[in-house]
Each structure stands twice: as C-alpha cells, then as structure tokens.
Write a protein that holds these residues in place. Structure first.
Motif, mmCIF file in Angstrom:
data_model
loop_
_atom_site.group_PDB
_atom_site.id
_atom_site.type_symbol
_atom_site.label_atom_id
_atom_site.label_comp_id
_atom_site.label_asym_id
_atom_site.label_seq_id
_atom_site.Cartn_x
_atom_site.Cartn_y
_atom_site.Cartn_z
ATOM 1 N N PRO A 153 -3.101 7.509 -1.931
ATOM 2 C CA PRO A 153 -4.143 7.558 -0.893
ATOM 3 C C PRO A 153 -5.459 8.071 -1.471
ATOM 4 O O PRO A 153 -5.484 8.829 -2.439
ATOM 5 C CB PRO A 153 -3.569 8.528 0.151
ATOM 6 C CG PRO A 153 -2.103 8.557 -0.124
ATOM 7 C CD PRO A 153 -1.936 8.327 -1.584
ATOM 8 N N SER A 154 -6.540 7.682 -0.859
ATOM 9 C CA SER A 154 -7.856 8.131 -1.300
ATOM 10 C C SER A 154 -8.127 9.540 -0.788
ATOM 11 O O SER A 154 -7.470 10.029 0.137
ATOM 12 C CB SER A 154 -8.936 7.173 -0.791
ATOM 13 O OG SER A 154 -8.950 7.149 0.627
ATOM 14 N N ALA A 155 -9.119 10.174 -1.409
ATOM 15 C CA ALA A 155 -9.480 11.529 -0.984
ATOM 16 C C ALA A 155 -10.021 11.528 0.437
ATOM 17 O O ALA A 155 -9.807 12.481 1.197
ATOM 18 C CB ALA A 155 -10.511 12.120 -1.947
ATOM 19 N N GLU A 156 -10.737 10.425 0.800
ATOM 20 C CA GLU A 156 -11.273 10.366 2.157
ATOM 21 C C GLU A 156 -10.168 10.376 3.203
ATOM 22 O O GLU A 156 -10.343 10.884 4.319
ATOM 23 C CB GLU A 156 -12.148 9.116 2.329
ATOM 24 C CG GLU A 156 -13.439 9.139 1.523
ATOM 25 C CD GLU A 156 -13.242 8.609 0.100
ATOM 26 O OE1 GLU A 156 -12.065 8.553 -0.327
ATOM 27 O OE2 GLU A 156 -14.236 8.262 -0.552
ATOM 28 N N THR A 157 -9.004 9.797 2.849
ATOM 29 C CA THR A 157 -7.894 9.772 3.801
ATOM 30 C C THR A 157 -7.432 11.178 4.144
ATOM 31 O O THR A 157 -7.211 11.515 5.308
ATOM 32 C CB THR A 157 -6.728 8.963 3.222
ATOM 33 O OG1 THR A 157 -7.179 7.640 2.889
ATOM 34 C CG2 THR A 157 -5.586 8.873 4.230
ATOM 35 N N GLN A 197 0.806 -1.210 0.000
ATOM 36 C CA GLN A 197 0.000 0.000 0.000
ATOM 37 C C GLN A 197 0.846 1.269 0.000
ATOM 38 O O GLN A 197 0.308 2.366 -0.212
ATOM 39 C CB GLN A 197 -0.948 0.035 1.199
ATOM 40 C CG GLN A 197 -0.279 -0.152 2.552
ATOM 41 C CD GLN A 197 -0.319 -1.614 2.970
ATOM 42 O OE1 GLN A 197 -0.276 -2.491 2.110
ATOM 43 N NE2 GLN A 197 -0.421 -1.856 4.279
ATOM 44 N N SER A 250 -12.677 11.881 -10.052
ATOM 45 C CA SER A 250 -13.908 11.090 -10.152
ATOM 46 C C SER A 250 -15.143 11.826 -9.678
ATOM 47 O O SER A 250 -16.254 11.387 -9.955
ATOM 48 C CB SER A 250 -13.750 9.793 -9.344
ATOM 49 O OG SER A 250 -13.473 10.092 -7.981
ATOM 50 N N PHE A 299 -18.670 13.213 -0.279
ATOM 51 C CA PHE A 299 -18.807 11.767 -0.189
ATOM 52 C C PHE A 299 -20.124 11.349 0.447
ATOM 53 O O PHE A 299 -20.329 10.167 0.714
ATOM 54 C CB PHE A 299 -17.645 11.200 0.642
ATOM 55 C CG PHE A 299 -16.305 11.716 0.207
ATOM 56 C CD1 PHE A 299 -15.720 11.257 -0.963
ATOM 57 C CD2 PHE A 299 -15.656 12.703 0.938
ATOM 58 C CE1 PHE A 299 -14.496 11.754 -1.370
ATOM 59 C CE2 PHE A 299 -14.433 13.200 0.527
ATOM 60 C CZ PHE A 299 -13.857 12.717 -0.636
ATOM 61 N N ASP A 331 0.513 2.781 -3.392
ATOM 62 C CA ASP A 331 -0.813 3.199 -3.831
ATOM 63 C C ASP A 331 -1.046 4.667 -3.470
ATOM 64 O O ASP A 331 -0.577 5.157 -2.439
ATOM 65 C CB ASP A 331 -1.899 2.332 -3.179
ATOM 66 C CG ASP A 331 -1.766 0.870 -3.594
ATOM 67 O OD1 ASP A 331 -1.196 0.626 -4.684
ATOM 68 O OD2 ASP A 331 -2.207 -0.006 -2.830
ATOM 69 N N ILE A 339 -7.340 14.888 -5.658
ATOM 70 C CA ILE A 339 -7.659 13.485 -5.927
ATOM 71 C C ILE A 339 -9.143 13.325 -6.229
ATOM 72 O O ILE A 339 -9.529 12.567 -7.131
ATOM 73 C CB ILE A 339 -7.234 12.622 -4.716
ATOM 74 C CG1 ILE A 339 -5.706 12.697 -4.524
ATOM 75 C CG2 ILE A 339 -7.676 11.186 -4.908
ATOM 76 C CD1 ILE A 339 -5.219 11.948 -3.310
ATOM 77 N N ALA A 340 -9.998 14.059 -5.514
ATOM 78 C CA ALA A 340 -11.436 13.935 -5.745
ATOM 79 C C ALA A 340 -11.852 14.476 -7.099
ATOM 80 O O ALA A 340 -12.883 14.074 -7.648
ATOM 81 C CB ALA A 340 -12.195 14.661 -4.637
#
Length: 628
Positions: free
Chosen positions: A510-514, A505, A560, A578, A508, A556-557
C-alpha cells in the motif's frame, strides 16, 4: 528527673563528645559535604550511644536531653561561617544514624534542624537548608511517617518568613523539598474542596487621566533602559541585573486596539476573574470578561515588544545561579505586578508580562472547558464531591469562543524568542494539571499498590511456565488435507470471496497516502473529541490504531520522501509530506531557506531523494579517483 536518667544524660553527653572528637579525624573537610561516614565510628556494629537497653520513653527523653546539651554548647561557641561549625553537621549525621537504628528518636535530628532554622537569619537558613537538601534521601529513607509532621512544620514556618517577591528561588527550593519528601499521592497539600484564592485582591486606580497627563506619560521606544522595565515588572526592592533589551515594533499594522487609558481598568479587572473564576457565572461578568480578554490580546499584538534577550538562555541552565563568592543571585520573578497607571504602558510592552497574563487566561479557559455539557457527563465528574460540581453549564457558543481565543493565545505565545519551547512547557503543565484535577475529583485514589506476596508470585510464575510449555498436536496433519474447499463455492458470496483472493493489488505494498488516510483525528478540532471517549479501552484502541498507521505511513514514505521529513511537526497531520512546495510556503510553515527567487523557481527535477544524492556523490568520488 530520676537519678538513673541524670546519669544516662551525663554518660550520653560524654559519649557524643567523644564521637565528635573521633569524627574530626574521619572527616577532614569543614563543609557540609561529604557526609560523615558514621559507620566507621562503630566497631563490630555496636551501639554508638552506649549499651543497648530497653527503649522506654524516659530513655529516649534522656538521650534527647544529652543531644541538645551538646548541640547548644557548640552553637554558643561557633558561628555558622566558622570551620568549627562542622561539628554541628557531624552531630546531626550521628543522630541520624542512631535514629535509623532506634537508638534515639527518629525525629530528633529534624527537631534540632527546626531549632537551628528558627535561630538563624535568612542567609544562615540557606546554609542549613543546604544540609537538608543534601541529606534528604537519608532522612526520609526510614521511619518517614514519624518525620512528616516535623518536616511540614519546619518548611511552612520558613516559608512564612520568606518574601515570595525577593526570595522566589529560595521559596521554590523549599517547595521542591516538600514535594520530594512526601509521597506523590499524599493528601496534605491537596485542595479537596476546590476553594479559590479569593484573598488575592488586585487594587488599581479607578480615575481617568486627562489629555495633558497622557502627553507627559512614559513612552515605550528603543531607548528604554533596564531600570525602567525592571520598575514596571517588579517591586522597588528588586535588585538590578545585567540584561539586554530589544524593542521589536510591528510594521505595516493599523491601530485597531483600545486606547491604553481605556484599557487600563478593563485589563486589571480581569485579575478578579483569575483569582475567583465562579464570579463569571454572575450577571454579565462573562460577557465583560470576553470583551476584556479580546481587547488585551489585540493590544498585545499591536504594541512594540521589549524582549529581554539575556533571560532565555539562563532560564534553561542549572538549578541555581551563584556569583563568584558562591552566593545565590537575586531572582527577578515577582508574584504580583504593580498596577500604577504610569507604568501600565511599559508593562504592556514587556514580553514576560504578556506571557504571564496569557498563561493566567489559559488556566481560566481550561476551567471553563470543564463546565461544558459533554464534560459534565463524564463518569468521574458525576461521582465527584459536591463542592467540585458547579450548577453553571457553559453554552455551546461560549465554548466555541473559548476554543477560538485559546487557539489565538497559543499562536501568539509561540512567537518571540523561544516561543515554541515556552508554549510547549506551558501546554505540558496544563495537560498534567487536568489529570491532577481529575484525580482530586475522584477523591484522590491511592497511586501505590501493595507488594505481591511471595507465595502468590511463585504460584503465578509456575502457572506461566506451564502455559508456555510445548503441547502435542492432538490430531497431526495428514497428507489428505487439501484446499479443495476453496473451489466449493456454490453461493454468490463464496465466489466473491474467491475473486478477492485473486486480485493483483493484494500483492502490492500500500502507498503511504493510504495509511495517512486511516490516521484518525487529523482534522482541526477533533483532538477534543478524542478526550471525550467514554472508556479507557476505547481510547487505548484509537491511540493504537493511530500510532500503527502513522508508523506504517512514515516507514513507506521514508523510501522516497526522507528529505521532506523536516516538514513534520508534533501534533501536525502527515498530509504535509504530500503537499506541493508552493502550498507549504503559502501557509508560512516551511522554514527551509529560500533563494532570491523562492523555491517555486527551482525545477522539480532538482528535488532529489536522499538515495539519489548519495548515488551521485559515490559516482563523483569514483570519477575523481579514476582521474587521479
């Protein structure tokens, strides 16, 4: 006066009259603008007022006498509306040019303008003030310290002659001129002791009406005329203006507010607390104020709103409104409202009146927040002047009430036409006012700094150049250097660190939620804690941490969820990106148009991203081109 001074007065008078004759050929216009190009009157940069002599006091007095002689002779022969009055403007431009070059007193032009203002009526003062505004930068560019007293005296005398009710716009122009003429950190207009305007007393009727009088009282409905509302909002001297009235009546609400006759005395008694907040510290005044403010806000929400739809656009326009004859239109703003019981029902329904009262309440609530236990522990409060330190401390339950009523007022002010814009401006002004209060409590530390000496600048520049020069590596990298030290992990800590380096990981994104979870101060009420930081360094680090994670989350958001960015608002948490569509609509915060069946009926597959929509459009264009 000596004979030499008399001869100097005569020679200077003749010289000024000659310059005014030549000025008519240079400036053909008879208006204030454009300014006279005085430099064209001087040849080879010579003195305009004759040979340069030693600037003694008698010499300056003689030149001042000559200038006043020419000045009064023009005033005696020309009215301010006559084209020949342009000679006054040309004379002032010439004296301003000479004052900047020490040929005469630098404040002479302002002394003549002061006498001109004293001699004119209000319409003439507006014309003279137009000259002051157009030449402001030139007047204060040189020797401004010698002119400050004359500017302050002239403007204050003019403000005493003006009515703050009938001439509100002109008063504002005078204040703006003062603010622009003096430095930002000047103490001349600072209330260092923090005294309140206790002389501003609001008188109101103290008797109660009978039921028969209530039946005959004015009623607020959709048939209200412009004159009725203007009488309720202003003094009888206010002029009529063309505006449309819209009455908005709340639907489906039960009457839970206090009766108007009972609310009358409670409502107007709050003005005593607004003008003198320390009176809340005495007895049960604070509890009574809480009751009065809550009852007022409840009544505002219940009564129908009279909205002046013609004002919202005009208030954002140019600085001043002029009619066809280039005359300034009358202002409808008034610093005080009438307190007649017969007009009270009309005033309660006026949205502008409601906003005026609620903004006063917000100012007082901010003052109460400065008296909490946390606020009193701030360093600048401990070092403030004794007059700015109050022994009264706001209790926690009272602070909680103040925060709740402030949020209620903020939400109510955002309703109605231009509500969000109006509240944003009010919130910005109050936030800046907090900084001014802190600056005043810190004994008005200077804003400006002295210029860096040339020698120090050159030394710093040389040191910076040496610091960025390339340096030789003391020990070059050898081929024997390996990464074998990573495998020499005998202890448990070294093995754990090596396993962390091998985690998949780590590669990878990181996600926007992170990143959203890392943004501080997202919970309601935590913005106040941010203001309570002990040091500027800590505040700066928290702001940088918040800004960095917010930017990374949005970047990042955007890959998408770019189409959902319209949900975001300033000051609101990023979790709104989200949240499901249904939860946003249930909260009433999604302003996107919905169909007859609502957005919940739209399948999830139809919510495409921007990239998918563009791809569909490109494929459709390609198909149409192939068909043709």
């Amino acid at each position: 006066m000596a004979a030499s001074d008399t001869a100097l007065v005569g020679a200077t008078t003749a010289k000024l009259e000659e310059l005014l004759q030549r000025a008519r050929t240079i400036k053909q216009a008879t208006s204030i603008d454009p300014p006279l190009q005085v430099s064209k009157l001087a040849t080879n940069n010579e003195s305009l007022l004759g040979p340069t002599v030693e600037a003694s006091d008698s010499h300056m007095i003689a030149i001042e006498g000559a200038a006043k002689h020419v000045f009064y002779s023009i005033l005696a022969s020309a009215l301010i509306d006559d084209p020949s009055f342009v000679s006054i403007w040309n004379l002032l431009d010439i004296l301003q040019y000479c004052g900047d070059r020490d040929e005469c007193s630098s404040s002479l032009v302002l002394l003549l303008i002061e006498e001109l203002l004293d001699d004119r009526d209000l319409d003439g003062c507006k014309i003279v003030f137009n000259y002051l505004e157009s030449r402001r930068e030139t007047i204060i560019a040189h020797n401004s310290k010698n002119k400050d007293l004359v500017i302050l005296r002239s403007c204050n005398e003019l403000l005493r002659r003006l009515s703050r009710a009938d001439d509100a716009v002109f008063c504002g122009r005078v204040y703006v001129f003062l603010f622009q003429s003096f430095p930002l950190g000047d103490k001349s207009s600072v209330n260092l002791r923090g005294t309140f305007h206790v002389e501003n007393v609001t008188t109101f009727e103290d008797y109660l009406k009978t039921e028969d009088e209530d039946e005959d009282s004015m009623q607020v409905d959709s048939s209200l005329s412009v004159k009725d509302v203007k009488d309720a909002r202003s003094t009888p001297k206010s002029e009529e203006r063309d505006s449309k009235l819209t009455t908005v009546k709340p639907e489906g609400q039960k009457s839970t507010a206090m009766d108007i006759n009972e609310l009358y005395s409670y409502f107007w008694s709050m003005q005593g607390s607004f003008s003198n907040p320390p009176r809340l510290f005495e007895g049960d005044n604070f509890k009574q104020f809480q009751k009065n403010l809550e009852a007022t806000l409840t009544k505002f929400k219940e009564v129908p709103k009279v909205i002046q739809t013609g004002d919202s656009d005009s208030k954002r326009g140019t600085k001043r409104k002029l009619d066809d004859d280039n005359n300034e239109l009358a202002s409808t703003f008034n610093p005080k409202y009438l307190t007649s019981r017969d007009l009270f029902k009309l005033e309660l329904s006026d949205l502008a009146f409601q906003r005026h009262i609620l903004v006063q309440a917000l100012i007082l609530i901010d003052f109460l927040f400065s008296l909490t236990e946390k606020a009193k522990k701030k360093p600048y409060y401990l070092n403030a002047q004794k007059a700015m330190q109050y022994s009264y401390t706001l209790r926690d339950e009272d602070a909680e009430w103040a925060l709740g009523i402030k949020n209620s007022i903020a939400n109510y002010l955002q309703d109605g036409p231009d509500g969000k814009f109006y509240y944003r401006m009010v919130d910005t002004v109050l936030s800046r006012d907090k900084n001014w209060v802190r600056w005043k409590m810190e004994n008005c530390q200077p804003f400006t700094r002295d210029r860096v000496p040339t020698k120090d600048f050159l030394v710093a520049k040389s040191g910076a150049s040496k610091g960025v020069n390339s340096r030789k590596i003391s020990k070059p990298w050898s081929e024997d250097g390996t990464l074998g030290f990573l495998s020499s992990t005998d202890d448990e800590k070294g093995l754990r660190q090596l396993r962390q380096l091998k985690l998949a990981q780590r590669l990878d994104v990181p996600s926007a939620e992170t990143y959203v979870s890392r943004v501080p101060f997202t919970e309601p009420g935590q913005e106040i804690d941010q203001e309570m930081v002990t040091s500027e360094e800590e505040k700066r680090q928290k702001e940088e941490h918040k800004t960095s994670n917010t930017w990374r989350a949005l970047r990042i958001a955007s890959r998408s969820r770019l189409s959902l960015f319209d949900r975001l608002e300033d000051g609101k948490p990023l979790e709104r990106l989200f949240q499901p569509v249904t939860s946003i609509e249930a909260a009433g915060e999604d302003n996107a148009p919905t169909g007859p069946e609502g957005r919940d009926s739209v399948p999830q597959e139809q919510h495409q991203s921007v990239e998918e929509q563009r791809a569909d459009q490109r494929s459709q264009v390609t198909a149409d081109a192939a068909a043709e």
